[in-house]
Design a protein around this motif. Structure first.
Motif, PDB file in Angstrom:
ATOM      1  N   LEU A 154       0.818  -1.212   0.000  1.00 41.92           N
ATOM      2  CA  LEU A 154       0.000   0.000   0.000  1.00 41.92           C
ATOM      3  C   LEU A 154       0.855   1.267   0.000  1.00 41.92           C
ATOM      4  O   LEU A 154       0.614   2.174  -0.809  1.00 41.92           O
ATOM      5  CB  LEU A 154      -0.977  -0.024   1.175  1.00 41.92           C
ATOM      6  CG  LEU A 154      -2.027  -1.141   1.128  1.00 41.92           C
ATOM      7  CD1 LEU A 154      -2.979  -1.023   2.300  1.00 41.92           C
ATOM      8  CD2 LEU A 154      -2.790  -1.117  -0.178  1.00 41.92           C
ATOM      9  N   PRO A 155       1.853   1.400   0.874  1.00 41.38           N
ATOM     10  CA  PRO A 155       2.723   2.580   0.742  1.00 41.38           C
ATOM     11  C   PRO A 155       3.500   2.589  -0.568  1.00 41.38           C
ATOM     12  O   PRO A 155       3.836   3.667  -1.084  1.00 41.38           O
ATOM     13  CB  PRO A 155       3.655   2.491   1.958  1.00 41.38           C
ATOM     14  CG  PRO A 155       3.499   1.117   2.500  1.00 41.38           C
ATOM     15  CD  PRO A 155       2.143   0.643   2.105  1.00 41.38           C
ATOM     16  N   ALA A 156       3.775   1.401  -1.134  1.00 41.83           N
ATOM     17  CA  ALA A 156       4.453   1.361  -2.434  1.00 41.83           C
ATOM     18  C   ALA A 156       3.556   1.945  -3.522  1.00 41.83           C
ATOM     19  O   ALA A 156       4.030   2.649  -4.428  1.00 41.83           O
ATOM     20  CB  ALA A 156       4.846  -0.074  -2.777  1.00 41.83           C
ATOM     21  N   ILE A 157       2.254   1.695  -3.433  1.00 35.53           N
ATOM     22  CA  ILE A 157       1.313   2.271  -4.397  1.00 35.53           C
ATOM     23  C   ILE A 157       1.241   3.782  -4.222  1.00 35.53           C
ATOM     24  O   ILE A 157       1.200   4.537  -5.203  1.00 35.53           O
ATOM     25  CB  ILE A 157      -0.073   1.623  -4.229  1.00 35.53           C
ATOM     26  CG1 ILE A 157      -0.029   0.158  -4.711  1.00 35.53           C
ATOM     27  CG2 ILE A 157      -1.141   2.400  -4.997  1.00 35.53           C
ATOM     28  CD1 ILE A 157      -1.277  -0.626  -4.394  1.00 35.53           C
ATOM     29  N   GLU A 158       1.241   4.237  -2.976  1.00 33.75           N
ATOM     30  CA  GLU A 158       1.268   5.677  -2.728  1.00 33.75           C
ATOM     31  C   GLU A 158       2.490   6.317  -3.388  1.00 33.75           C
ATOM     32  O   GLU A 158       2.404   7.396  -3.985  1.00 33.75           O
ATOM     33  CB  GLU A 158       1.286   5.953  -1.226  1.00 33.75           C
ATOM     34  CG  GLU A 158      -0.009   5.596  -0.508  1.00 33.75           C
ATOM     35  CD  GLU A 158       0.067   5.891   0.979  1.00 33.75           C
ATOM     36  OE1 GLU A 158       1.122   6.404   1.436  1.00 33.75           O
ATOM     37  OE2 GLU A 158      -0.915   5.617   1.688  1.00 33.75           O
ATOM     38  N   GLN A 159       3.622   5.647  -3.306  1.00 34.19           N
ATOM     39  CA  GLN A 159       4.844   6.169  -3.910  1.00 34.19           C
ATOM     40  C   GLN A 159       4.754   6.160  -5.434  1.00 34.19           C
ATOM     41  O   GLN A 159       5.232   7.084  -6.104  1.00 34.19           O
ATOM     42  CB  GLN A 159       6.061   5.359  -3.447  1.00 34.19           C
ATOM     43  CG  GLN A 159       7.389   5.824  -4.022  1.00 34.19           C
ATOM     44  CD  GLN A 159       7.671   7.294  -3.715  1.00 34.19           C
ATOM     45  OE1 GLN A 159       7.355   7.785  -2.638  1.00 34.19           O
ATOM     46  NE2 GLN A 159       8.275   7.998  -4.678  1.00 34.19           N
ATOM     47  N   LEU A 160       4.135   5.109  -5.999  1.00 36.84           N
ATOM     48  CA  LEU A 160       3.937   5.052  -7.444  1.00 36.84           C
ATOM     49  C   LEU A 160       3.173   6.275  -7.933  1.00 36.84           C
ATOM     50  O   LEU A 160       3.518   6.895  -8.945  1.00 36.84           O
ATOM     51  CB  LEU A 160       3.154   3.790  -7.821  1.00 36.84           C
ATOM     52  CG  LEU A 160       3.901   2.493  -8.071  1.00 36.84           C
ATOM     53  CD1 LEU A 160       2.895   1.395  -8.369  1.00 36.84           C
ATOM     54  CD2 LEU A 160       4.877   2.644  -9.231  1.00 36.84           C
ATOM     55  N   LEU A 161       2.116   6.606  -7.211  1.00 37.93           N
ATOM     56  CA  LEU A 161       1.292   7.747  -7.592  1.00 37.93           C
ATOM     57  C   LEU A 161       2.042   9.059  -7.355  1.00 37.93           C
ATOM     58  O   LEU A 161       1.988   9.975  -8.180  1.00 37.93           O
ATOM     59  CB  LEU A 161      -0.025   7.724  -6.814  1.00 37.93           C
ATOM     60  CG  LEU A 161      -0.971   6.575  -7.178  1.00 37.93           C
ATOM     61  CD1 LEU A 161      -2.080   6.429  -6.135  1.00 37.93           C
ATOM     62  CD2 LEU A 161      -1.585   6.819  -8.560  1.00 37.93           C
ATOM     63  N   ALA A 162       2.735   9.149  -6.230  1.00 33.03           N
ATOM     64  CA  ALA A 162       3.468  10.381  -5.913  1.00 33.03           C
ATOM     65  C   ALA A 162       4.582  10.649  -6.920  1.00 33.03           C
ATOM     66  O   ALA A 162       4.857  11.805  -7.273  1.00 33.03           O
ATOM     67  CB  ALA A 162       4.044  10.305  -4.501  1.00 33.03           C
ATOM     68  N   SER A 163       5.212   9.581  -7.401  1.00 33.31           N
ATOM     69  CA  SER A 163       6.314   9.747  -8.353  1.00 33.31           C
ATOM     70  C   SER A 163       5.833  10.056  -9.757  1.00 33.31           C
ATOM     71  O   SER A 163       6.624  10.486 -10.610  1.00 33.31           O
ATOM     72  CB  SER A 163       7.151   8.465  -8.390  1.00 33.31           C
ATOM     73  OG  SER A 163       6.423   7.409  -9.010  1.00 33.31           O
ATOM     74  N   GLY A 164       4.555   9.800 -10.029  1.00 36.60           N
ATOM     75  CA  GLY A 164       4.018  10.018 -11.363  1.00 36.60           C
ATOM     76  C   GLY A 164       4.251   8.874 -12.312  1.00 36.60           C
ATOM     77  O   GLY A 164       3.920   8.974 -13.503  1.00 36.60           O
ATOM     78  N   GLU A 165       4.806   7.760 -11.815  1.00 37.14           N
ATOM     79  CA  GLU A 165       5.109   6.648 -12.730  1.00 37.14           C
ATOM     80  C   GLU A 165       3.862   6.125 -13.422  1.00 37.14           C
ATOM     81  O   GLU A 165       3.905   5.770 -14.612  1.00 37.14           O
ATOM     82  CB  GLU A 165       5.806   5.517 -11.978  1.00 37.14           C
ATOM     83  CG  GLU A 165       6.198   4.371 -12.901  1.00 37.14           C
ATOM     84  CD  GLU A 165       6.974   3.267 -12.194  1.00 37.14           C
ATOM     85  OE1 GLU A 165       7.224   2.218 -12.831  1.00 37.14           O
ATOM     86  OE2 GLU A 165       7.329   3.446 -11.017  1.00 37.14           O
ATOM     87  N   ILE A 166       2.745   6.033 -12.711  1.00 36.21           N
ATOM     88  CA  ILE A 166       1.504   5.608 -13.354  1.00 36.21           C
ATOM     89  C   ILE A 166       0.547   6.799 -13.504  1.00 36.21           C
ATOM     90  O   ILE A 166      -0.647   6.617 -13.756  1.00 36.21           O
ATOM     91  CB  ILE A 166       0.818   4.453 -12.595  1.00 36.21           C
ATOM     92  CG1 ILE A 166       0.433   4.855 -11.168  1.00 36.21           C
ATOM     93  CG2 ILE A 166       1.709   3.216 -12.594  1.00 36.21           C
ATOM     94  CD1 ILE A 166      -0.417   3.795 -10.463  1.00 36.21           C
ATOM     95  N   GLY A 167       1.067   8.000 -13.358  1.00 36.09           N
ATOM     96  CA  GLY A 167       0.257   9.188 -13.530  1.00 36.09           C
ATOM     97  C   GLY A 167      -0.602   9.479 -12.318  1.00 36.09           C
ATOM     98  O   GLY A 167      -0.380   8.964 -11.220  1.00 36.09           O
ATOM     99  N   ALA A 168      -1.611  10.287 -12.537  1.00 35.20           N
ATOM    100  CA  ALA A 168      -2.543  10.644 -11.470  1.00 35.20           C
ATOM    101  C   ALA A 168      -3.613   9.573 -11.324  1.00 35.20           C
ATOM    102  O   ALA A 168      -4.000   8.920 -12.302  1.00 35.20           O
ATOM    103  CB  ALA A 168      -3.197  11.992 -11.778  1.00 35.20           C
ATOM    104  N   LEU A 169      -4.080   9.375 -10.117  1.00 30.21           N
ATOM    105  CA  LEU A 169      -5.121   8.384  -9.855  1.00 30.21           C
ATOM    106  C   LEU A 169      -6.428   8.818 -10.493  1.00 30.21           C
ATOM    107  O   LEU A 169      -6.904   9.923 -10.265  1.00 30.21           O
ATOM    108  CB  LEU A 169      -5.312   8.214  -8.346  1.00 30.21           C
ATOM    109  CG  LEU A 169      -6.389   7.218  -7.895  1.00 30.21           C
ATOM    110  CD1 LEU A 169      -6.055   5.807  -8.360  1.00 30.21           C
ATOM    111  CD2 LEU A 169      -6.549   7.263  -6.382  1.00 30.21           C
ATOM    112  N   ARG A 170      -7.029   7.920 -11.299  1.00 32.42           N
ATOM    113  CA  ARG A 170      -8.311   8.256 -11.914  1.00 32.42           C
ATOM    114  C   ARG A 170      -9.431   7.311 -11.497  1.00 32.42           C
ATOM    115  O   ARG A 170     -10.607   7.677 -11.577  1.00 32.42           O
ATOM    116  CB  ARG A 170      -8.201   8.288 -13.437  1.00 32.42           C
ATOM    117  CG  ARG A 170      -7.797   6.981 -14.077  1.00 32.42           C
ATOM    118  CD  ARG A 170      -7.697   7.108 -15.596  1.00 32.42           C
ATOM    119  NE  ARG A 170      -7.371   5.833 -16.216  1.00 32.42           N
ATOM    120  CZ  ARG A 170      -8.277   4.911 -16.554  1.00 32.42           C
ATOM    121  NH1 ARG A 170      -9.558   5.136 -16.337  1.00 32.42           N
ATOM    122  NH2 ARG A 170      -7.894   3.772 -17.111  1.00 32.42           N
TER     123      ARG A 170
END
Length: 702
Positions: A154-170
């Protein structure tokens, strides 16, 4: 690490003040030593071996299973007896039937214990609020047993979103495909019940077996407390002979505007690991939460990562001794309780008709399989739609906004207003299902491959920067399709008309709600005329689009996507086999696509019709005449990837429409029973008109 628990006092903030002291290992009482209580016993034995706690006592009306409890551990028939017979424990773990959670939690708190409460914490939001207020008034910690919330993914997913690797959460979606047999529901009186002896239970797939999928999806979407959820819809069914649900969709929108859709079943072909998908604007991450396994997909490729997990009992111990934040606190279960309350207060769960269910196994091992449920769940999540909205045949019927009939009253198509559609699908009105005179359905909507394809209607991907097609937008700047918050909608302002005709006044709105176009649309149905009229009826769709301001009508083609100039009239055809697409002088997708012709025809065997001679569906066809206003508009055709036909309004160049000016298009479409060949298609198109198609069209904005 061995953790010891002090005896804290409540601070003014309601948190627990440990004073930095460490004393003896925590004394833990387990209430409920069977069922999931056995899982707790194994975990407690592990932690006891580390010196982190002592199993002080157990309480259960039934004697613990031999060997499940350490020799000499006191055992009581109830928590009341336990509390009367010894000092209150530091921590009480409640792993009992759902309907007992509230009273047992209250008793434990009153005795001074802190709580580990299995999910769901209580069976109603009123009981939740009461318990939360009680715990907060005492400054007592309450952990809720959503084990997946301890995942380090879960914190890894937060980091994915924060880094922009998968873009913004939609969006966030969850799918759970499990199986349960008759023995599962025969194991206790409360299993599968909504109510038992007048007491709330709410034991359904959403609130109990696959509740972790819901809780994990909510956490990823940032929804923890009650106020974090803006709206909730549920669509509940069962194939088992139970009161509660075993096959359901939950659709909600967070206060931050993130859509969350959970599609769950206990009636799958086979059990699979459930997953939560995080949809970003530049990629996605799929979390198999029971395995703490994460798959990340972007244009750069795909990778898989595995993570550890913090045990929630250890987290509670660390919270009590060191002030570590609770991973699954009662306060942060409010969003889940909003979902539970929607399930609890929903109408009676609807039974799935036996004709759509196959039973396998014998005796108590027998279990139901809902046909095609895996694909249906995936479609629901991608379309952010309920089973009813998808038009699944065993689901509750969603009444159409209107019914298109022939002048003699025979219904041939239903009009959907599209108001319920997810914003990313560019909500708009459309016809579906459209049927031949013999009853073969020739349209599809919300299909898995392109969930924004909606029956028969009009749509454009670029109206002055607003996507009114749905899905991703092709931009010249990016040179590819991208997810943008640019979706508009086409709203119905009025609708009327005599039998055989529907008159609509529509408002095309930008993504910010501003008016772009006013449309007057007329749909007319009549039996086909001429020598080829046997088994055919004709739809005439006339549209007058009037610009509310200066607008530019475009799409992927006008934005640089060569060969992808779709936008305008579009017909998404139903699943079919043996399809042929042709004009008077060309046949096949490659030969027809991108070229103008007076008419185009499609002939196939459609799955959604009465069985043909070989049981493989019914033969039927569609013929579309080019719009007389612009006969040189190219045809857009897809056959290999999916079945669809469109007439391109802006194939290579956008259309500029100044404020107050109008654009008109008229399409005649024949729906034919039996195969269609070039001769029959040409005869249908050549037949005389019975009516003037625009004679009753209302003035735009009138």
């Amino acid at each position: 690490m061995i953790t010891h628990v002090s005896h804290p006092t409540a601070s003014a903030s309601g948190t627990e003040d440990t004073g930095g002291q460490e004393h003896a290992p925590a004394r833990v009482a387990l209430v409920g030593a069977h069922g999931f209580g056995l899982v707790h016993l194994r975990n407690l034995a592990r932690l006891a071996a580390q010196g982190a706690l002592v199993l002080d006592a157990v309480a259960d009306p039934r004697e613990p299973e031999p060997g499940s409890v350490p020799e000499g551990t006191p055992s009581y028939a109830s928590l009341e007896d336990l509390l009367a017979g010894r000092p209150a424990p530091d921590i009480a773990i409640v792993a009992t039937p759902i309907q007992m959670h509230g009273p047992l939690a209250a008793a434990a708190l009153a005795a001074g214990a802190r709580l580990y409460l299995e999910k769901p914490p209580v069976p109603s939001i009123a009981a939740y609020r009461e318990l939360l207020a009680d715990a907060e008034s005492r400054g007592a910690a309450v952990q809720v047993g959503f084990q997946s919330l301890g995942s380090h993914a879960l914190p890894a997913i937060e980091q994915l979103l924060a880094s922009g690797e998968i873009g913004a959460l939609r969006a966030v979606g969850a799918i759970g495909v499990w199986t349960r047999d008759l023995a599962y529901y025969a194991r206790s009186r409360w299993a599968g019940k909504r109510l038992m002896d007048g007491v709330e239970v709410v034991d359904g797939v959403v609130t109990n077996p696959l509740a972790h999928a819901v809780a994990t999806a909510l956490r990823i979407a940032g929804a923890r407390r009650e106020e974090d959820v803006a709206s909730v819809d549920v669509d509940l069914y069962h194939a088992h002979g139970i009161d509660a649900d075993d096959t359901s969709v939950v659709r909600l929108v967070t206060a931050g505007g993130i859509p969350v859709t959970c599609a769950l079943t206990l009636c799958a072909t086979e059990t699979a690991e459930p997953w939560v998908t995080v949809y970003g604007t530049e990629g996605e991450a799929q979390l198999f939460y029971t395995q703490d396994r994460l798959i990340v997909r972007t244009e750069a490729g795909e990778r898989e990562e595995r993570y550890g997990r913090t045990d929630l009992t250890e987290n509670l111990l660390d919270h009590l001794s060191h002030g570590t934040g609770l991973l699954s606190s009662l306060a942060n279960t409010g969003a889940f309780m909003r979902v539970l309350e929607a399930v609890r207060t929903a109408p009676e769960v609807r039974a799935i008709a036996p004709g759509y269910v196959d039973w396998v196994g014998e005796g108590q091992a027998a279990r139901p399989i809902v046909r095609g449920i895996e694909a249906t769940l995936e479609r629901a999540v991608k379309a952010q739609a309920t089973f009813a909205e998808l038009g699944v045949p065993w689901a509750a019927a969603v009444g159409p906004a209107g019914l298109l009939t022939l002048p003699d009253g025979q219904p041939v198509a239903e009009l959907c207003d599209g108001a319920h559609l997810a914003p990313a699908l560019s909500p708009r009105p459309y016809l579906h299902p459209v049927r031949t005179l013999a009853g073969t359905t020739v349209t599809d909507h919300l299909p898995l491959d392109h969930v924004w394809h909606l029956g028969l209607g009009l749509a454009l991907q670029d109206v002055s920067g607003t996507n009114l097609w749905g899905g991703r937008t092709y931009t010249r700047e990016a040179g590819r399709y991208v997810w943008r918050a640019d979706h508009g909608r086409v709203a119905t302002e009025s609708m009327d008309g005599p039998r055989g005709r529907i008159l609509q006044r529509l408002r095309w709105e930008a993504h910010d709600g501003a008016a772009l176009l006013a449309e007057a649309r007329t749909l007319t149905a009549e039996r086909a005329l001429g020598p080829a009229d046997d088994g055919a009826w004709r739809l005439t769709l006339h549209s007058r689009l009037t610009a509310a301001r200066d607008v530019i009508l475009g799409g992927p083609g006008s934005n640089g996507n060569a060969g992808g100039g779709y936008g305008g009239f579009f017909l998404r055809l139903a699943s079919c086999t043996g399809a042929r697409v042709f004009t008077a002088d060309a046949e096949g997708e490659t030969a027809v696509h991108g070229h103008a012709a007076p008419w185009i025809a499609w002939s196939a065997r459609f799955d959604g019709g009465p069985a043909g001679r070989d049981g493989q569906g019914a033969e039927a066809g569609v013929v579309i005449a080019a719009a007389p206003e612009t006969p040189d508009d190219p045809w857009f055709v897809r056959l290999a990837g999916y079945p669809g036909i469109g007439s391109a309004l802006a194939w290579e160049r956008a259309v500029e429409l100044p404020a107050g000016e109008a654009l008109e298009r008229t399409f005649r479409v024949w729906f034919v029973d039996g195969p269609v060949d070039p001769e029959r298609a040409a005869a249908l198109v050549a037949a005389p008109d019975a009516t003037a198609p625009d004679s009753a069209a209302p003035e735009a904005g009138a």
